[in-house]
Write a protein that holds these residues in place. Structure first.
Motif, mmCIF file in Angstrom:
data_model
loop_
_atom_site.group_PDB
_atom_site.id
_atom_site.type_symbol
_atom_site.label_atom_id
_atom_site.label_comp_id
_atom_site.label_asym_id
_atom_site.label_seq_id
_atom_site.Cartn_x
_atom_site.Cartn_y
_atom_site.Cartn_z
ATOM 1 N N ILE A 195 0.825 -1.207 0.000
ATOM 2 C CA ILE A 195 0.000 0.000 0.000
ATOM 3 C C ILE A 195 0.862 1.261 0.000
ATOM 4 N N VAL A 196 1.922 1.273 0.804
ATOM 5 C CA VAL A 196 2.752 2.478 0.921
ATOM 6 C C VAL A 196 3.888 2.505 -0.098
ATOM 7 N N LEU A 197 4.005 1.466 -0.905
ATOM 8 C CA LEU A 197 5.101 1.386 -1.882
ATOM 9 C C LEU A 197 5.157 2.592 -2.829
ATOM 10 N N PRO A 198 4.010 3.111 -3.311
ATOM 11 C CA PRO A 198 4.096 4.283 -4.197
ATOM 12 C C PRO A 198 4.791 5.483 -3.570
ATOM 13 N N PHE A 199 4.735 5.622 -2.243
ATOM 14 C CA PHE A 199 5.369 6.757 -1.583
ATOM 15 C C PHE A 199 6.894 6.685 -1.675
ATOM 16 N N TRP A 200 7.426 5.553 -2.072
ATOM 17 C CA TRP A 200 8.881 5.428 -2.220
ATOM 18 C C TRP A 200 9.355 6.033 -3.544
ATOM 19 N N THR A 201 8.404 6.421 -4.392
ATOM 20 C CA THR A 201 8.725 7.023 -5.682
ATOM 21 C C THR A 201 8.416 8.511 -5.629
ATOM 22 N N ASN A 202 9.208 9.310 -6.327
ATOM 23 C CA ASN A 202 9.001 10.746 -6.351
ATOM 24 C C ASN A 202 7.600 11.091 -6.864
ATOM 25 N N PHE A 203 6.988 12.104 -6.230
ATOM 26 C CA PHE A 203 5.621 12.501 -6.562
ATOM 27 C C PHE A 203 5.491 12.902 -8.033
ATOM 28 N N LEU A 204 6.452 13.661 -8.543
ATOM 29 C CA LEU A 204 6.398 14.124 -9.929
ATOM 30 C C LEU A 204 6.537 12.966 -10.913
ATOM 31 N N ILE A 205 7.373 11.995 -10.560
ATOM 32 C CA ILE A 205 7.540 10.833 -11.440
ATOM 33 C C ILE A 205 6.223 10.080 -11.575
ATOM 34 N N LEU B 208 -5.184 12.264 -8.232
ATOM 35 C CA LEU B 208 -5.311 12.518 -6.791
ATOM 36 C C LEU B 208 -5.621 11.237 -6.037
ATOM 37 N N LEU B 209 -6.496 10.412 -6.604
ATOM 38 C CA LEU B 209 -6.856 9.148 -5.961
ATOM 39 C C LEU B 209 -5.645 8.248 -5.819
ATOM 40 N N TYR B 210 -4.872 8.139 -6.888
ATOM 41 C CA TYR B 210 -3.671 7.300 -6.839
ATOM 42 C C TYR B 210 -2.671 7.830 -5.818
ATOM 43 N N SER B 211 -2.569 9.153 -5.717
ATOM 44 C CA SER B 211 -1.574 9.753 -4.830
ATOM 45 C C SER B 211 -1.936 9.615 -3.357
ATOM 46 N N TYR B 212 -3.235 9.711 -3.044
ATOM 47 C CA TYR B 212 -3.628 9.810 -1.637
ATOM 48 C C TYR B 212 -4.434 8.627 -1.118
#
Length: 254
Positions: free
Chosen positions: A83-93, A133-137
């Motif tokens: 679940i938190v894996l996306p946060f390991w990637t830069n937001f802009l990427i 936004l959904l994917y980010s948060y």
């Protein structure tokens, strides 16, 4: 925190300089401009997009958190890391990745063509903004819900079932009320950054969709109208404070 807020508040009652900056002459013009239908429309659109993002995140996040909470202990960690894996990637990427996915020759339209459903115009629409936004948060919704559901005593749901309640009745009268603090916290965590976000609308919405975050950014960096930008930022803060107070009140009632 107090010093920047005080500077922001004090700037709202002054005029914009001829070439930008602040002229220290008292005026209420900035608040009158805030009531202009053009700017009110931007605020209303931002509220709609943030609310829709929050509702979809809740519809996806609650069953996801429920399933994770019911997994064996060794798999819970794996699921939470996923679940938190996306946060390991830069937001802009991550935002640029969605541009590639939603563009005309992107993966989404390529997949739709296989089933004879495409292509469709997704990029540079409000739907693309909600998707980004959904994917980010979404993780910010899942984690509080998981914490609330994981603390739920399973004997309560078992007692409800033993007393003849259906699965839906048990969820409505036992599970949901007891996990309401997690619902409120997750909703707040998603709504607040979605409402003030300007990166996702800029990249995925293009010039067709402007949210209040973009409007504030443009007033400070493009129009150089710092007093009106401060007024917009103050309005954003007021909305968020009202939401925090409402969340606190509902949490106490729950």
């Amino acid at each position: 925190m107090l010093v920047p807020l005080a500077l922001l508040l004090s700037t709202t009652v002054f005029r914009r300089g001829r070439f930008g900056g602040v002229v220290y002459e008292f005026t209420t013009e900035n608040f009158e401009r805030l009531l202009d239908p053009l700017y009110l429309g931007v605020v209303v659109d931002s509220l709609k997009i943030a609310t829709l993002t929050t509702l979809i995140a809740l519809l996806i996040g609650y069953p996801t958190a429920y399933v994770i909470a019911r997994l064996p202990r060794k798999w819970k960690t794996v699921a939470l890391v996923a679940i938190v894996l996306p946060f390991w990637t830069n937001f802009l990427i991550r935002a640029y990745a969605w541009i590639m996915l939603l563009s005309g020759p992107g993966l989404v339209n390529s997949a739709l063509k296989v089933f004879g459903l495409g292509p469709i115009e997704v990029l540079y629409t409000q739907g693309a903004i909600v998707t980004g936004l959904l994917y980010s948060y979404l993780p910010l919704m899942v984690l509080p819900l998981y914490a609330a559901i994981d603390r739920l005593d399973p004997q309560l749901t078992e007692a409800s079932a033993n007393l003849g309640a259906s699965g839906f009745t048990t969820f409505r009268k036992v599970t949901l009320p007891l996990t309401m603090p997690g619902v409120l916290t997750g909703s707040l965590f998603v709504f607040v950054p979605s409402f003030g976000n300007f990166v996702i609308p800029e990249m995925l919405g293009g010039s067709k969709s402007i949210m209040v975050g973009n409007l504030i950014r443009d007033q400070f960096l493009k129009a150089r109208d710092w007093p009106f930008g401060s007024t917009l930022a103050l309005a954003l803060i007021v909305v968020l404070v009202v939401l925090l107070v409402a969340q606190s009140w509902v949490a106490r009632r729950a």
